[in-house]
Design a protein around this motif. Structure first.
Motif, short mmCIF file in Angstrom:
data_model
loop_
_atom_site.label_atom_id
_atom_site.label_comp_id
_atom_site.label_asym_id
_atom_site.label_seq_id
_atom_site.Cartn_x
_atom_site.Cartn_y
_atom_site.Cartn_z
N ALA A 198 27.45 40.09 38.48
CA ALA A 198 28.69 39.48 38.01
C ALA A 198 29.74 39.44 39.12
O ALA A 198 30.49 38.47 39.25
CB ALA A 198 29.23 40.24 36.80
N ALA A 199 29.79 40.51 39.92
CA ALA A 199 30.75 40.54 41.03
C ALA A 199 30.42 39.47 42.06
O ALA A 199 31.31 38.82 42.61
CB ALA A 199 30.75 41.92 41.68
N GLY A 200 29.12 39.26 42.31
CA GLY A 200 28.70 38.24 43.25
C GLY A 200 29.06 36.84 42.77
O GLY A 200 29.54 36.00 43.55
N ASP B 225 42.15 37.47 50.00
CA ASP B 225 42.32 38.81 49.46
C ASP B 225 41.62 38.98 48.11
O ASP B 225 40.80 39.89 47.94
CB ASP B 225 43.81 39.12 49.31
CG ASP B 225 44.05 40.47 48.65
OD1 ASP B 225 43.87 41.49 49.32
OD2 ASP B 225 44.40 40.49 47.45
N LYS B 226 41.92 38.12 47.17
CA LYS B 226 41.35 38.27 45.83
C LYS B 226 39.84 38.01 45.80
O LYS B 226 39.10 38.77 45.18
CB LYS B 226 42.10 37.39 44.84
CG LYS B 226 43.54 37.88 44.62
CD LYS B 226 44.35 36.97 43.73
CE LYS B 226 45.77 37.51 43.55
NZ LYS B 226 46.61 36.63 42.74
N PRO B 227 39.34 36.94 46.46
CA PRO B 227 37.88 36.77 46.50
C PRO B 227 37.16 37.95 47.15
O PRO B 227 36.11 38.39 46.67
CB PRO B 227 37.71 35.49 47.31
CG PRO B 227 38.96 34.72 47.09
CD PRO B 227 40.04 35.76 47.01
N PHE B 228 37.72 38.48 48.24
CA PHE B 228 37.06 39.58 48.94
C PHE B 228 37.07 40.86 48.11
O PHE B 228 36.11 41.64 48.14
CB PHE B 228 37.74 39.84 50.29
CG PHE B 228 37.55 38.74 51.30
CD1 PHE B 228 36.78 37.62 51.00
CD2 PHE B 228 38.13 38.82 52.55
CE1 PHE B 228 36.59 36.61 51.93
CE2 PHE B 228 37.95 37.81 53.48
CZ PHE B 228 37.18 36.70 53.17
N ARG B 229 38.13 41.09 47.37
CA ARG B 229 38.19 42.27 46.53
C ARG B 229 37.22 42.16 45.36
O ARG B 229 36.69 43.18 44.88
CB ARG B 229 39.62 42.50 46.05
CG ARG B 229 40.57 42.95 47.17
CD ARG B 229 42.02 42.88 46.77
NE ARG B 229 42.30 43.79 45.68
CZ ARG B 229 43.41 43.73 44.95
NH1 ARG B 229 44.31 42.79 45.19
NH2 ARG B 229 43.60 44.60 43.99
N LEU B 230 36.96 40.96 44.89
CA LEU B 230 35.93 40.75 43.87
C LEU B 230 34.55 41.07 44.45
O LEU B 230 33.70 41.67 43.79
CB LEU B 230 35.96 39.32 43.36
CG LEU B 230 37.13 38.95 42.42
CD1 LEU B 230 37.18 37.45 42.20
CD2 LEU B 230 36.98 39.68 41.08
N PHE B 231 34.32 40.68 45.69
CA PHE B 231 33.04 40.93 46.35
C PHE B 231 32.79 42.43 46.52
O PHE B 231 31.69 42.92 46.24
CB PHE B 231 33.02 40.24 47.71
CG PHE B 231 31.70 40.33 48.44
CD1 PHE B 231 30.83 39.26 48.46
CD2 PHE B 231 31.34 41.49 49.13
CE1 PHE B 231 29.62 39.34 49.14
CE2 PHE B 231 30.14 41.58 49.81
CZ PHE B 231 29.28 40.50 49.81
N THR B 232 33.80 43.16 46.97
CA THR B 232 33.62 44.58 47.26
C THR B 232 33.68 45.46 46.02
O THR B 232 33.32 46.63 46.08
CB THR B 232 34.70 45.06 48.25
OG1 THR B 232 36.00 44.84 47.68
CG2 THR B 232 34.61 44.29 49.56
N GLY B 233 34.15 44.91 44.90
CA GLY B 233 34.26 45.70 43.69
C GLY B 233 35.63 46.32 43.48
O GLY B 233 35.85 47.02 42.48
N LEU C 254 37.57 44.03 39.42
CA LEU C 254 36.46 43.87 38.50
C LEU C 254 36.21 42.39 38.21
O LEU C 254 37.12 41.56 38.27
CB LEU C 254 36.74 44.62 37.21
CG LEU C 254 36.89 46.14 37.33
CD1 LEU C 254 37.24 46.75 35.98
CD2 LEU C 254 35.64 46.77 37.90
N PRO C 255 34.96 42.02 37.89
CA PRO C 255 34.64 40.61 37.61
C PRO C 255 35.48 40.00 36.49
O PRO C 255 35.71 38.80 36.49
CB PRO C 255 33.16 40.67 37.22
CG PRO C 255 32.63 41.88 37.91
CD PRO C 255 33.74 42.87 37.89
N ASN C 256 35.94 40.84 35.54
CA ASN C 256 36.74 40.28 34.45
C ASN C 256 38.13 39.84 34.89
O ASN C 256 38.89 39.26 34.11
CB ASN C 256 36.85 41.27 33.28
CG ASN C 256 37.45 42.61 33.71
OD1 ASN C 256 38.07 42.73 34.77
ND2 ASN C 256 37.26 43.62 32.88
N GLU C 257 38.48 40.09 36.16
CA GLU C 257 39.73 39.61 36.72
C GLU C 257 39.60 38.18 37.26
O GLU C 257 40.59 37.60 37.73
CB GLU C 257 40.20 40.52 37.87
CG GLU C 257 40.62 41.91 37.44
CD GLU C 257 41.93 41.87 36.67
OE1 GLU C 257 42.75 40.97 36.92
OE2 GLU C 257 42.13 42.74 35.79
#
Length: 272
Positions: free
Chosen positions: A148-150, A223-231, A234-237
Motif C-alpha cells: 500500500a505504501a508503494g 516531501d510528501k511522496p517520499f515520506r509515503l515511500f519510507t513509511g 501512512l498510506p491512508n494519508e
C-alpha cells in the motif's frame, strides 16, 4: 491528443540522448547522497531528543531526493522556449494548430520525466541493490514498508511530476515580461529546493514553520511522496496528499494559462 502525444514522444526521445551527462549526474548525486547520509548519521548519533523521522526513513528520503532530483524539482523554465520568446521565433509556435499552453506543458512534462530513465532508475538500482551487496546496507534505500505504501508513493509521485511541470511552465512564461528571465529562474528554484525538502527533510524544520510549509505547493513535489515511500506517512494519508497536489496543480495551471493568453496578446515579435 495525438499531436501532443507525438510531441511528448519526440521530446522524450531527444532528452534521452544525453546519456554521458546523465552518467556524470548519477555519480555526482551518489557522492552528495553519501555526504547527506553521513551528516544525518552524525545528527542522529548526537541528538538528545526524539526526532520526527527515524534514521532509516531519513536515509531513504535522501536517496529518493538524489534519484529524482532533476525530475521533481523545477530548476528553471524550458530554455529552448525561452530562447524562442527572446529571439521572436516563438511566432512559429503561435501558428501551430494546437493550444499553446498545452503544447508547452507537454514539453515540460517530457523534460520532467526523461531524467527518471537516465538518472532515477540507475541510482535507485545502486542504492537499493548494490549498496547492500558491498556491505553498506545501513546506508541503503529500503523498499516501501508495504504494498500500500508503494502504491501510495507511485500515485503521489505522478502528482508531483504534474505539479513540477506546471511550475516549470510558470518559469517559462515569465520571459514574456522580462528581458532575460534570469531573475525568477534563479531565485524561485532555490526557494523550491529549500521548501520542498531537498536540502533538509521538512519534518526537521521548526514546529512553528511546518504549517506554512505544508500549505505551500512545494511540499507536494517530493516531501510528501517520499515520506509515503519510507513509511513516515501512512498510506491512508494519500487522500490528503492528492488533495493538496491537485489543488495547486489546478491553481498553477489556471494561472499559467492566463499568463500565456495575456502574454500572447501583448507580445511583440521582431517589432511587428
Amino acid at each position: 491528443m495525438k499531436a501532443y502525444w507525438s510531441l511528448f514522444v519526440a521530446r522524450f526521445a531527444l532528452l534521452l540522448q544525453y546519456r554521458t551527462a546523465a552518467l556524470a549526474g548519477v555519480a555526482t548525486q551518489l557522492f552528495w547522497g553519501f555526504v547527506k547520509v553521513m551528516v544525518l548519521e552524525a545528527f542522529f548519533t548526537h541528538a538528545t531528543s526524539a526526532q520526527p523521522m527515524t534514521l532509516r526513513e531519513a536515509t531513504g528520503y535522501v536517496w529518493l531526493g538524489q534519484a529524482f532530483l532533476i525530475a521533481v524539482v523545477p530548476w528553471g523554465g524550458d530554455k529552448e522556449i525561452q530562447e524562442l520568446i527572446r529571439s521572436g521565433a516563438v511566432g512559429y509556435d503561435l501558428l501551430r494548430p494546437t493550444d499553446l499552453y498545452n503544447f508547452w506543458f507537454t514539453r515540460a512534462l517530457a523534460l520532467r520525466t526523461a531524467p527518471l530513465i537516465l538518472r532515477g532508475i540507475p541510482l535507485l538500482g545502486v542504492t537499493m541493490f548494490l549498496l547492500p551487496i558491498i556491505g553498506l546496507s545501513e546506508r541503503s534505500l529500503l523498499f516501501p514498508p508495504s504494498f500500500a505504501a508503494g502504491v501510495a508513493f507511485l500515485v503521489s509521485f505522478i502528482g508531483g511530476i504534474l505539479l513540477s511541470s506546471a511550475i516549470t511552465m510558470l518559469l517559462t512564461v515569465s520571459l514574456m515580461w522580462t528581458i532575460s528571465g534570469e531573475g525568477i529562474n534563479t531565485v524561485l528554484p532555490n526557494l523550491i529546493t529549500i521548501f520542498s525538502g531537498m536540502i533538509v527533510p521538512l519534518p526537521f524544520f521548526p514546529e512553528w514553520f511546518k504549517p506554512f510549509l505544508d500549505v505551500l505547493p512545494f511540499s507536494g513535489l517530493l516531501d510528501k511522496p517520499f515520506r509515503l515511500f519510507t513509511g513516515n506517512l501512512l498510506p491512508n494519508e494519500l487522500f490528503n496528499v492528492l488533495l493538496h497536489q491537485i489543488f495547486w496543480i489546478v491553481v498553477i495551471i489556471i494561472l499559467g494559462r492566463f499568463l500565456v493568453k495575456y502574454g500572447v496578446k501583448k507580445l511583440v515579435i521582431q517589432g511587428g
